[in-house]
Design an enzyme around this catalytic site. Structure first.
Site, short mmCIF file in Angstrom:
data_model
loop_
_atom_site.label_atom_id
_atom_site.label_comp_id
_atom_site.label_asym_id
_atom_site.label_seq_id
_atom_site.Cartn_x
_atom_site.Cartn_y
_atom_site.Cartn_z
CD1 TRP A 95 -2.14 -2.19 1.89
CD2 TRP A 95 -2.94 -1.33 -0.01
NE1 TRP A 95 -3.14 -3.02 1.44
CE2 TRP A 95 -3.65 -2.52 0.28
CE3 TRP A 95 -3.27 -0.62 -1.18
CZ2 TRP A 95 -4.66 -3.01 -0.55
CZ3 TRP A 95 -4.28 -1.10 -1.99
CH2 TRP A 95 -4.97 -2.29 -1.69
CG ASP A 136 -3.52 4.00 3.86
OD1 ASP A 136 -4.62 3.84 4.42
OD2 ASP A 136 -3.15 3.32 2.87
CE LYS A 194 -8.71 -3.12 3.69
NZ LYS A 194 -7.83 -2.36 2.83
C1 LIG Z 1 -7.28 -1.91 1.80
C2 LIG Z 1 -6.26 -0.85 1.89
C3 LIG Z 1 -6.14 0.14 0.91
C4 LIG Z 1 -7.01 0.18 -0.33
O1 LIG Z 1 -8.24 0.67 -0.01
P1 LIG Z 1 -9.36 0.95 -1.13
O2 LIG Z 1 -10.43 1.56 -0.28
O3 LIG Z 1 -9.73 -0.36 -1.73
O4 LIG Z 1 -8.79 1.90 -2.11
C5 LIG Z 1 -5.19 1.11 1.09
N1 LIG Z 1 -4.37 1.11 2.14
C6 LIG Z 1 -4.45 0.17 3.10
C7 LIG Z 1 -3.52 0.22 4.27
C8 LIG Z 1 -5.39 -0.84 3.00
O5 LIG Z 1 -5.48 -1.78 3.95
#
Ligand SMILES: *Cc1c(COP(=O)(O)O)cnc(C)c1O
Length: 360
Positions: free
Chosen positions: A102, A172, A196
């Site tokens: 990521w 993030d 999540k």
């Molecule tokens: C799942 C995830 C993403 C991607 O998220 P989307 O909402 O599908 O764009 C980005 N960063 C992390 C840390 C993730 O776990």
């Protein structure tokens, strides 16, 4: 009706209490005669849902008044782009720490618009740890500094954050927002896809310090400018209404439980159960440096592909689902987000013990 324990990395489990409440309100929300899915996003009743959702998030995360909460779409993946679009405002340079897939995707977008300095990386050991950083390497004139606070695929997390001084720290937090107490005032931007640890897919939460908005270049496309969404109170266009509503119920669930502090306590308890077992096991192990272990995503492997495959298959048939690891790590991964009850983790550990005994 039987519910399973779903260990998926995302979309993931939601609290049963939340789903039941949504079920109760499905056909007629608070006497309106309609479902939240059917409501105009300009209606008073929906505006109230949005306002409450925002207020509850602010309360549970203790978000200071000089931050805006934006409810956007496009996932964390769009934030990989919106962050540089909006924050490259002086030198067009940014510092990044590379802790896995990521982080790399985030860097890839920033590189299209400016200069990315990789301050530290854990790629040498397949991202099984959080790399140490040397503050003397930080760029004092960077427009921002980016980290991935929890690495969903590799199962690592920051337990302390780089001190970046006047350079805004951007995180993030897609896979660990609301899982433990964080001091929001240390960050310039926190962003997270909802699927999540917040609610259904479709919603992206962005928490942004007010002074970081309004610098996007004139040529910035309207929808990509944070200010557009802040000025329109996240209703510049149709927001993901139903996702927002469910997320609001999740925030309230956290509040009713005693807040993020209590959630963190439960998360530590769940993670300890699993890690303690993994550390004692002769068959399973977790590849992550103990001090950097995630509370949310726990990868584990055996030494045999055949055992891994059988484990996943047998676990599935006992109601423990989605335990297959990410292809870049292999083996298994248990994602144990806020909504995973402690009973689910206990059941998983019992199953692992049994499997180990039967296959020793
Ligand atoms: C799942 C995830 C993403 C991607 O998220 P989307 O909402 O599908 O764009 C980005 N960063 C992390 C840390 C993730 O776990």
């Amino acid at each position: 009706m039987e519910r399973v324990y779903n260990f998926a990395a995302g979309p993931a489990m939601l609290p049963l209490e939340v789903l039941k409440k949504a079920q109760d309100e499905l056909l007629s929300y608070k006497g309106s005669g309609m479902s939240v899915m059917e409501m105009s996003h300009r209606s008073g009743i929906f505006k109230e849902i949005m306002a409450t959702t925002k207020a509850t998030l602010k309360e549970v995360m203790n978000i200071p008044d000089n931050y805006k909460v934006l409810f956007l779409q496009g996932g964390a993946s769009l934030q990989f782009a919106m962050v540089p679009v909006n924050l490259f405002r002086k030198t067009r340079k940014a510092d990044y720490i590379n802790t896995g897939a990521w982080s790399k995707k985030a860097m890839k977008e920033a590189k299209k618009l400016g200069t990315v300095n990789v301050i530290a990386t854990s790629e040498d050991k397949n991202f099984t740890y959080i790399p140490k950083w040397d503050a003397s390497q930080f760029s004092p004139d960077a427009d921002y500094f980016h980290i991935t606070s929890n690495n969903t695929i590799f199962g690592t997390r920051y337990t302390k954050f780089p001190a970046t001084g006047n350079v805004p720290l951007v995180a993030d937090m897609s896979s660990n927002i609301l899982s433990e107490v964080v001091d929001v005032s240390k960050f310039g931007i926190i962003y997270a896809g909802a699927q999540k640890n917040i609610g259904p897919a479709g919603l992206t939460v962005v928490i942004i310090r007010e002074d970081l908005m309004g610098y996007a270049p004139e040529s910035t496309l309207t929808m990509l400018d944070y200010k557009t969404h802040a000025d329109a109170d996240s209703a510049f266009n149709t927001p993901p209404c139903y996702s927002l509503y469910i997320s609001g119920l999740v925030f309230q669930w956290i509040k009713d439980m005693g807040g993020v502090k209590e959630v963190e306590k439960r998360n530590r308890e769940k993670a300890n159960l699993l890690y303690n077992f993994l550390d004692e096991s002769k068959m399973f192990r977790n590849p992550v440096a103990p001090e950097d272990r995630s509370l949310m995503n726990v990868p584990f492997i055996t030494d045999s592909d055949d055992l891994n495959t059988r484990f996943i298959k047998e676990a599935t048939s006992t109601g423990l689902l989605e335990l297959k690891g990410h292809r870049s790590v292999g083996g298994m991964r248990a994602s144990i987000y806020n909504a995973m009850p402690v009973e689910g983790v206990k059941k998983l550990v019992e199953f692992m013990k049994k499997f180990e005994m039967q296959n020793a």
